[in-house]
Design a protein around this motif. Structure first.
Motif, PDB file in Angstrom:
ATOM      1  N   UNK A 377       0.859  -1.184   0.000  1.00 60.44           N
ATOM      2  CA  UNK A 377       0.000   0.000   0.000  1.00 60.44           C
ATOM      3  C   UNK A 377       0.897   1.236   0.000  1.00 60.44           C
ATOM      4  N   UNK A 378       0.607   2.173  -0.929  1.00 56.89           N
ATOM      5  CA  UNK A 378       1.398   3.399  -0.997  1.00 56.89           C
ATOM      6  C   UNK A 378       1.024   4.295   0.187  1.00 56.89           C
ATOM      7  N   UNK A 379       2.022   4.690   0.940  1.00 60.01           N
ATOM      8  CA  UNK A 379       1.783   5.504   2.153  1.00 60.01           C
ATOM      9  C   UNK A 379       1.298   6.908   1.789  1.00 60.01           C
ATOM     10  N   UNK A 460       6.626   6.250  -0.326  1.00 59.24           N
ATOM     11  CA  UNK A 460       7.078   5.080   0.437  1.00 59.24           C
ATOM     12  C   UNK A 460       5.933   4.084   0.443  1.00 59.24           C
ATOM     13  N   UNK A 461       6.210   2.906   0.898  1.00 60.54           N
ATOM     14  CA  UNK A 461       5.150   1.900   0.921  1.00 60.54           C
ATOM     15  C   UNK A 461       5.225   1.060   2.182  1.00 60.54           C
ATOM     16  N   UNK A 491       2.816   0.479  12.615  1.00 64.84           N
ATOM     17  CA  UNK A 491       4.155   0.551  13.216  1.00 64.84           C
ATOM     18  C   UNK A 491       4.948   1.747  12.708  1.00 64.84           C
ATOM     19  N   UNK A 492       4.343   2.582  11.850  1.00 64.48           N
ATOM     20  CA  UNK A 492       5.047   3.779  11.396  1.00 64.48           C
ATOM     21  C   UNK A 492       5.204   3.915   9.893  1.00 64.48           C
ATOM     22  N   UNK A 493       4.680   2.957   9.131  1.00 64.71           N
ATOM     23  CA  UNK A 493       4.754   2.986   7.664  1.00 64.71           C
ATOM     24  C   UNK A 493       6.201   2.824   7.164  1.00 64.71           C
ATOM     25  N   UNK A 494       6.315   2.750   5.844  1.00 63.02           N
ATOM     26  CA  UNK A 494       7.596   2.565   5.156  1.00 63.02           C
ATOM     27  C   UNK A 494       8.356   1.378   5.742  1.00 63.02           C
ATOM     28  N   UNK A 495       7.678   0.288   5.854  1.00 62.29           N
ATOM     29  CA  UNK A 495       8.295  -0.920   6.409  1.00 62.29           C
ATOM     30  C   UNK A 495       7.558  -2.160   5.929  1.00 62.29           C
ATOM     31  N   UNK A 496       8.164  -3.326   6.203  1.00 61.71           N
ATOM     32  CA  UNK A 496       7.596  -4.629   5.838  1.00 61.71           C
ATOM     33  C   UNK A 496       7.250  -5.390   7.092  1.00 61.71           C
ATOM     34  N   UNK A 497       6.031  -5.949   7.128  1.00 63.31           N
ATOM     35  CA  UNK A 497       5.611  -6.762   8.270  1.00 63.31           C
ATOM     36  C   UNK A 497       5.167  -8.126   7.778  1.00 63.31           C
ATOM     37  N   UNK A 498       5.414  -9.117   8.604  1.00 68.20           N
ATOM     38  CA  UNK A 498       5.029 -10.473   8.238  1.00 68.20           C
ATOM     39  C   UNK A 498       3.797 -10.896   9.027  1.00 68.20           C
ATOM     40  N   UNK A 499       2.972 -11.719   8.370  1.00 68.75           N
ATOM     41  CA  UNK A 499       1.774 -12.215   9.048  1.00 68.75           C
ATOM     42  C   UNK A 499       2.163 -13.180  10.139  1.00 68.75           C
TER      43      UNK A 499
END
Length: 505
Positions: A377-379, A460-461, A491-499
């Protein structure tokens, strides 16, 4: 005084002349009109000369002249009949052929003019007002040539009739009948009637022939139609048509087939080879639906096969019709691609993603091969639209989509799920590997700068990564990736999170 035969001959001359004039008016629109008109005028001259013989009887010179005038008419009838049948059979009378046809009338004219000195054509004996005419050797040469010319024309017509489409075969029947009747009359005159009372029946038969031509020209417009043969139909078809015998050998092929299927060296069609691609395709394809064939040159052929049987049901061969559908297949591929692509970004659309995801989940479930999804998702995308306008927002989406497409490998799918949400489908990839791919994508997007009237927009995404767990459906996988993506935003955007890993049941 005219006898009944001479009166009928004179009537035949009138009908033949009228028919010739009627037909001649169509010479610009039909190649059959001119030879038929010449045939009718020749018959008219022949019949007129015979009909006037009793009138000219008191004058031996006039009688002799009328006897000689019969033969130019006969030559015109024979030559024009042959010319007519050549055209009727679908051929063209070349200049050389026309010149050869003119040899006979030219020589005939020379022989007739010089006949009083050599009498090799007609022997004329005059006693008082009585004129006795007998045939010389050149007369029989002339007669044999005329018979042979007409017979050759009739053979051409009958051969063409066999090849003609059914509705046009009657044209050959009428033409052959009308041309044969006077010849029969002349044969009877030559072989039978002259032995008794010098009764000349040919002009009488001309009346029947001319009446037939008058009827078909007046009501059927016969000379306006050149019959169509099945060969002509095959030759103008753009589809390739090949006729095979029961053993698969080529019996016939139209020009389109020779152009389409023969190899660069001319082989592969009628040289008996069996390794041509279209032959191999027919051997391996289902008989009821051979489908399409792509040749080595990239030509796509639509193949249709029709078995033939004889009257008792035995296999007689096969008709193969091949159509070049290369352009059609290209357009079809373009349409399919357009139907599965997002109009703005060029990525696959939601419909295509759903289909590919369902297929990937089914394959992963059956084989145990890993499957992961990255949802992006584009921030602050709404803020970009609000501050800079939708044109800039669209440009940002296009740039991010380009980065996503660049990060997509073989067998993977990049799609636009909707709005500013993009998806990367990664078959065969674990969650850790997918997370690495997402980080690489995030770095690529970080290098994008979209110019605006003020400062450039640097998007950012936020990305969520999920791997398919046992018992999950496609919706479950997407939902897990969506949850992870929202966790990255939280968590603040511009990052990758795992399920999160699913809790074992």
């Amino acid at each position: 005084m005219l006898t009944l035969v001479e009166a009928v001959s004179l009537l035949a001359a009138v009908v033949a002349t009228a028919t010739g004039i009627l037909v001649l008016r169509r010479r610009q629109s039909s190649p059959l009109a001119l030879p038929l008109a010449v045939m009718m005028f020749g018959a008219s001259l022949w019949a007129t000369a015979r009909a006037l013989l009793p009138v000219a009887a008191p004058s031996p010179p006039a009688t002799v002249t009328l006897h000689f005038l019969v033969f130019p008419g006969a030559a015109a009838v024979a030559g024009a009949t042959f010319w007519y049948f050549v055209v009727l059979s679908g051929r063209r009378l070349t200049r050389r052929g026309a010149a050869l046809l003119l040899v006979h009338p030219t020589l005939l004219f020379v022989v007739l003019v010089a006949d009083p000195w050599h009498e090799a054509f007609l022997h004329v004996a005059i006693e008082g007002t009585t004129v006795d005419v007998s045939a010389g050797p050149l007369y029989w040469v002339h007669t044999a040539y005329c018979y042979a010319l007409i017979a050759t024309g009739i053979v051409l017509a009958l051969g063409a009739m066999v090849r003609a489409v059914p509705r046009h075969r009657r044209v050959y029947v009428v033409a052959t009948l009308a041309a044969t009747i006077p010849m029969v009359g002349n044969i009877l005159t030559t072989l039978v009637a002259t032995r008794s009372d010098d009764l000349h029946l040919t002009p009488v038969f001309f009346l029947v022939s001319a009446a037939i031509w008058w009827w078909v020209e007046r009501f059927g417009q016969h000379s306006a139609t050149v019959p169509v043969s099945t060969r002509q139909v095959l030759e103008v078809l753009e589809d390739a048509v090949v006729v095979l015998d029961p053993l698969g050998r080529v019996l016939d092929a139209n020009p389109a087939a020779r152009t389409l299927l023969a190899g660069p060296d001319g082989t592969g069609l009628d040289d008996g080879t069996t390794d041509a691609p279209w032959r191999a395709h027919l051997a391996s394809a289902p008989a009821d639906d051979p489908g399409t064939l792509t040749t080595a040159s990239g030509t796509v052929l639509d193949v249709r096969v029709t078995p033939m049987t004889d009257a008792v049901g035995r296999a007689a061969g096969t008709v193969v019709v091949l159509r070049d559908v290369t352009e059609l297949e290209r357009l079809r591929a373009v349409l399919v691609d357009q139907a599965t692509r997002d109009g703005l970004t060029g990525l696959h659309n939601r419909r295509a993603l759903v289909q590919r995801l369902a297929t990937a989940v089914e394959e992963s479930t059956s084989t145990g091969r890993p499957l992961s999804v990255v949802l992006v998702d584009v921030d602050h995308f709404k803020a970009v639209n609000d501050e800079h306008g939708h044109a800039v927002g669209d440009r940002v989406l296009v740039e991010v989509a380009g980065a996503l497409a660049a990060a997509t490998g073989p067998g993977e799918t990049a799609a636009r799920l909707g709005g500013e949400e993009l998806v990367l489908l990664l078959p065969g990839m674990t969650a850790d590997e997918a997370a690495g791919r997402a980080q690489d994508l995030r770095a690529r997007v970080g290098r994008i700068a979209v110019p605006t009237a003020s400062a450039p927009v640097r998007p950012t995404l936020s990305a969520g990564v999920a791997a398919l767990a046992p018992g999950w459906s496609a919706d479950d996988l997407l939902r897990a990736a969506d949850d992870a993506m929202y966790a990255a935003k939280a968590a603040g955007r511009d990052r990758v999170a795992r399920a999160s890993e699913p809790t074992p049941a």
